[in-house]
Design a protein around this motif. Structure first.
Motif, PDB file in Angstrom:
ATOM      1  N   PRO A 124       0.790  -1.245   0.000  1.00  0.00           N
ATOM      2  CA  PRO A 124       0.000   0.000   0.000  1.00  0.00           C
ATOM      3  C   PRO A 124       0.818   1.288   0.000  1.00  0.00           C
ATOM      4  O   PRO A 124       0.307   2.338  -0.402  1.00  0.00           O
ATOM      5  N   ASP A 125       2.074   1.239   0.429  1.00  0.00           N
ATOM      6  CA  ASP A 125       2.849   2.479   0.489  1.00  0.00           C
ATOM      7  C   ASP A 125       3.662   2.726  -0.780  1.00  0.00           C
ATOM      8  O   ASP A 125       4.464   3.666  -0.844  1.00  0.00           O
ATOM      9  N   ARG A 126       3.467   1.919  -1.796  1.00  0.00           N
ATOM     10  CA  ARG A 126       4.191   2.129  -3.059  1.00  0.00           C
ATOM     11  C   ARG A 126       3.337   2.936  -4.036  1.00  0.00           C
ATOM     12  O   ARG A 126       2.117   2.807  -4.081  1.00  0.00           O
ATOM     13  N   ARG A 127       4.040   3.726  -4.843  1.00  0.00           N
ATOM     14  CA  ARG A 127       3.373   4.496  -5.890  1.00  0.00           C
ATOM     15  C   ARG A 127       3.536   3.782  -7.224  1.00  0.00           C
ATOM     16  O   ARG A 127       4.657   3.410  -7.605  1.00  0.00           O
ATOM     17  N   LEU A 128       2.440   3.604  -7.920  1.00  0.00           N
ATOM     18  CA  LEU A 128       2.482   3.088  -9.281  1.00  0.00           C
ATOM     19  C   LEU A 128       2.731   4.272 -10.209  1.00  0.00           C
ATOM     20  O   LEU A 128       1.948   5.214 -10.252  1.00  0.00           O
ATOM     21  N   GLY A 154      20.857   7.736  -8.343  1.00  0.00           N
ATOM     22  CA  GLY A 154      20.164   6.542  -8.786  1.00  0.00           C
ATOM     23  C   GLY A 154      18.658   6.668  -8.810  1.00  0.00           C
ATOM     24  O   GLY A 154      17.973   5.838  -9.397  1.00  0.00           O
ATOM     25  N   ALA A 155      18.114   7.702  -8.161  1.00  0.00           N
ATOM     26  CA  ALA A 155      16.669   7.935  -8.151  1.00  0.00           C
ATOM     27  C   ALA A 155      16.424   9.423  -8.018  1.00  0.00           C
ATOM     28  O   ALA A 155      17.309  10.179  -7.582  1.00  0.00           O
ATOM     29  N   LEU A 156      15.231   9.854  -8.392  1.00  0.00           N
ATOM     30  CA  LEU A 156      14.919  11.279  -8.315  1.00  0.00           C
ATOM     31  C   LEU A 156      15.022  11.788  -6.891  1.00  0.00           C
ATOM     32  O   LEU A 156      15.450  12.929  -6.644  1.00  0.00           O
ATOM     33  N   CYS A 157      14.664  10.945  -5.913  1.00  0.00           N
ATOM     34  CA  CYS A 157      14.670  11.381  -4.512  1.00  0.00           C
ATOM     35  C   CYS A 157      16.035  11.247  -3.859  1.00  0.00           C
ATOM     36  O   CYS A 157      16.197  11.564  -2.675  1.00  0.00           O
ATOM     37  N   ALA A 158      17.034  10.760  -4.591  1.00  0.00           N
ATOM     38  CA  ALA A 158      18.368  10.556  -4.016  1.00  0.00           C
ATOM     39  C   ALA A 158      19.043  11.892  -3.731  1.00  0.00           C
ATOM     40  O   ALA A 158      18.964  12.832  -4.522  1.00  0.00           O
ATOM     41  N   ASP A 159      19.728  11.958  -2.620  1.00  0.00           N
ATOM     42  CA  ASP A 159      20.472  13.156  -2.232  1.00  0.00           C
ATOM     43  C   ASP A 159      21.949  12.791  -2.161  1.00  0.00           C
ATOM     44  O   ASP A 159      22.481  12.473  -1.112  1.00  0.00           O
ATOM     45  N   GLY A 160      22.613  12.812  -3.315  1.00  0.00           N
ATOM     46  CA  GLY A 160      24.016  12.445  -3.365  1.00  0.00           C
ATOM     47  C   GLY A 160      24.215  11.035  -3.877  1.00  0.00           C
ATOM     48  O   GLY A 160      23.270  10.265  -4.083  1.00  0.00           O
ATOM     49  N   GLY A 161      25.492  10.668  -4.094  1.00  0.00           N
ATOM     50  CA  GLY A 161      25.839   9.370  -4.643  1.00  0.00           C
ATOM     51  C   GLY A 161      25.601   8.237  -3.662  1.00  0.00           C
ATOM     52  O   GLY A 161      25.583   8.436  -2.450  1.00  0.00           O
ATOM     53  N   LEU A 162      25.426   7.034  -4.220  1.00  0.00           N
ATOM     54  CA  LEU A 162      25.117   5.884  -3.391  1.00  0.00           C
ATOM     55  C   LEU A 162      25.586   4.614  -4.093  1.00  0.00           C
ATOM     56  O   LEU A 162      25.404   4.461  -5.305  1.00  0.00           O
ATOM     57  N   LEU A 163      26.195   3.695  -3.341  1.00  0.00           N
ATOM     58  CA  LEU A 163      26.503   2.382  -3.870  1.00  0.00           C
ATOM     59  C   LEU A 163      25.191   1.602  -3.892  1.00  0.00           C
ATOM     60  O   LEU A 163      24.696   1.168  -2.860  1.00  0.00           O
ATOM     61  N   THR A 164      24.640   1.466  -5.071  1.00  0.00           N
ATOM     62  CA  THR A 164      23.299   0.902  -5.230  1.00  0.00           C
ATOM     63  C   THR A 164      23.352  -0.601  -5.431  1.00  0.00           C
ATOM     64  O   THR A 164      24.154  -1.099  -6.221  1.00  0.00           O
ATOM     65  N   LYS A 178      13.566  -2.099  -1.476  1.00  0.00           N
ATOM     66  CA  LYS A 178      13.990  -1.763  -2.836  1.00  0.00           C
ATOM     67  C   LYS A 178      12.844  -1.200  -3.667  1.00  0.00           C
ATOM     68  O   LYS A 178      11.696  -1.658  -3.556  1.00  0.00           O
ATOM     69  N   ASP A 179      13.168  -0.217  -4.496  1.00  0.00           N
ATOM     70  CA  ASP A 179      12.235   0.222  -5.525  1.00  0.00           C
ATOM     71  C   ASP A 179      12.203  -0.839  -6.621  1.00  0.00           C
ATOM     72  O   ASP A 179      13.163  -1.595  -6.808  1.00  0.00           O
ATOM     73  N   VAL A 180      11.117  -0.885  -7.356  1.00  0.00           N
ATOM     74  CA  VAL A 180      10.976  -1.838  -8.455  1.00  0.00           C
ATOM     75  C   VAL A 180      10.718  -1.064  -9.743  1.00  0.00           C
ATOM     76  O   VAL A 180       9.820  -0.222  -9.799  1.00  0.00           O
ATOM     77  N   ILE A 181      11.527  -1.348 -10.749  1.00  0.00           N
ATOM     78  CA  ILE A 181      11.359  -0.724 -12.056  1.00  0.00           C
ATOM     79  C   ILE A 181      11.203  -1.840 -13.078  1.00  0.00           C
ATOM     80  O   ILE A 181      12.059  -2.728 -13.184  1.00  0.00           O
ATOM     81  N   ALA A 182      10.104  -1.820 -13.804  1.00  0.00           N
ATOM     82  CA  ALA A 182       9.825  -2.848 -14.799  1.00  0.00           C
ATOM     83  C   ALA A 182       9.891  -2.250 -16.195  1.00  0.00           C
ATOM     84  O   ALA A 182       9.541  -1.087 -16.407  1.00  0.00           O
ATOM     85  N   LEU A 183      10.349  -3.052 -17.129  1.00  0.00           N
ATOM     86  CA  LEU A 183      10.339  -2.667 -18.535  1.00  0.00           C
ATOM     87  C   LEU A 183       9.641  -3.768 -19.310  1.00  0.00           C
ATOM     88  O   LEU A 183      10.165  -4.876 -19.454  1.00  0.00           O
ATOM     89  N   PHE A 184       8.438  -3.458 -19.770  1.00  0.00           N
ATOM     90  CA  PHE A 184       7.654  -4.400 -20.552  1.00  0.00           C
ATOM     91  C   PHE A 184       7.746  -3.979 -22.013  1.00  0.00           C
ATOM     92  O   PHE A 184       7.405  -2.851 -22.365  1.00  0.00           O
ATOM     93  N   LEU A 235       7.352   2.618  -6.618  1.00  0.00           N
ATOM     94  CA  LEU A 235       8.333   3.378  -5.858  1.00  0.00           C
ATOM     95  C   LEU A 235       7.924   3.629  -4.413  1.00  0.00           C
ATOM     96  O   LEU A 235       6.743   3.803  -4.095  1.00  0.00           O
ATOM     97  N   LEU A 236       8.952   3.716  -3.566  1.00  0.00           N
ATOM     98  CA  LEU A 236       8.791   4.173  -2.182  1.00  0.00           C
ATOM     99  C   LEU A 236       9.195   5.642  -2.157  1.00  0.00           C
ATOM    100  O   LEU A 236      10.254   6.010  -1.663  1.00  0.00           O
ATOM    101  N   ASP A 237       8.375   6.466  -2.740  1.00  0.00           N
ATOM    102  CA  ASP A 237       8.676   7.898  -2.870  1.00  0.00           C
ATOM    103  C   ASP A 237       7.349   8.654  -2.903  1.00  0.00           C
ATOM    104  O   ASP A 237       6.668   8.696  -3.929  1.00  0.00           O
ATOM    105  N   ASP A 238       6.972   9.219  -1.757  1.00  0.00           N
ATOM    106  CA  ASP A 238       5.713   9.966  -1.704  1.00  0.00           C
ATOM    107  C   ASP A 238       5.924  11.470  -1.733  1.00  0.00           C
ATOM    108  O   ASP A 238       4.990  12.240  -1.562  1.00  0.00           O
TER     109      ASP A 238
END
Length: 287
Positions: A89-93, A160-170, A195-201, A218-221
């Motif tokens: 429920p807390d993920r955004r489609l 690695g994501a729009l909500c990222a604040d600086g570099g990260l070992l992903t 983890k966020d989930v990104i699908a490519l269909f 995404l876990l980004d509200d």
């Protein structure tokens, strides 16, 4: 009337997305799938219709898109990839539209699996020099050999994501759920334990043209929807210019035709898996 050699049986019985539900109207939209002309339209708030000529095709709505299969015997089976995180429920489609690419659909999936191009194609976002090394990762098959997973993948990403604040070992986990469907599970910058989930269909329209349908869970509200879509589309459009210049257009399934490296382990596994499955649509002849 579209005249082309029939697609292989494995590709024919898969389920494919044809477009976002919210962009459809009651007017008929035409599209191609495996060289066959289809028509689709919206018939209700969460209902749609897909036809080929006078024949109604199986149709489901999943993850914000209209899906169909060309094999009516497959209606009773679930070939749309199951994404458990989609029910949290807390993920955004976030449906990121549909992008036409003049390339084999198999090439598009393979590119999605490739971390080595991050610093050079997505500079300052998914990668940057001198962080160019792809560490060894693990390849395994799951679901009785019907899926390929790449685990223990790590790569430094400036954003690695729009909500990222600086570099990260992903941390990445790749999943090939079907010949033309792939997903990645990657570290969420604000909630490292999930983890966020990104699908490519991918919708293979012809052997040399496809439509890519990116979807995110995404876990980004906090980020605006338009900004999230724009971020993902920007990344994919950077890939498109590379994809449309690859030669041959059809993807060889014999890894020996192109020189592999350690970073190509998922690509090699994907090609071997396609060959074992009997997938030839979008593959080089004799591959």
């Amino acid at each position: 009337m579209i005249s082309a050699p029939p697609a292989d049986a494995v590709s024919t019985r898969q389920w494919y997305p044809l477009g976002m539900v919210e962009t459809l109207t009651t007017d008929v939209t035409e599209t191609l799938l495996l060289d066959r002309l289809l028509r689709l339209r919206r018939t209700g708030d969460n209902e749609a219709q897909v036809t080929e000529g006078k024949r109604a095709l199986p149709c489901v709505i999943r993850y914000g898109y209209v899906w169909t299969t060309l094999d009516p015997d497959e209606m009773s089976r679930s070939h749309v990839p199951v994404i458990e995180e989609a029910d949290e429920p807390d993920r955004r489609l976030v449906c990121c539209g549909s992008i036409t690419v003049h390339a084999s659909g198999l090439r598009v999936v393979e590119n999605f699996l490739d971390m080595a191009h991050f610093p050079f194609v997505h500079t300052g976002i998914l990668g940057a020099e001198p962080h160019t090394e792809v560490e060894r990762y693990t390849i395994e098959t799951r679901e009785a050999g019907q899926e390929i997973w790449a685990t223990d993948c790590r790569f430094f990403q400036p954003q690695g994501a729009l909500c990222a604040d600086g570099g990260l070992l992903t941390e990445y986990v790749y999943r090939i759920a079907a010949p033309f469907s792939t997903l990645l599970y990657k570290t969420n910058p604000n909630t490292p334990s999930r983890k966020d989930v990104i699908a490519l269909f991918v919708q293979p329209m012809t052997r040399a043209i496809c439509r890519a349908h990116p979807v995110m869970f995404l876990l980004d509200d906090g980020s605006a929807l338009d900004a999230l879509v724009e971020f993902q589309q920007m990344i994919f459009l950077q890939d498109r210019s590379i994809l449309e210049n690859q030669r041959p257009v059809a993807m060889p399934l014999d890894a020996s035709t192109e020189i592999p490296t350690l970073a190509d382990r998922s690509s090699i596994a994907y090609r071997r898996w396609l060959k074992a499955q009997g997938v030839t649509y979008g593959a080089a002849q004799g591959a």
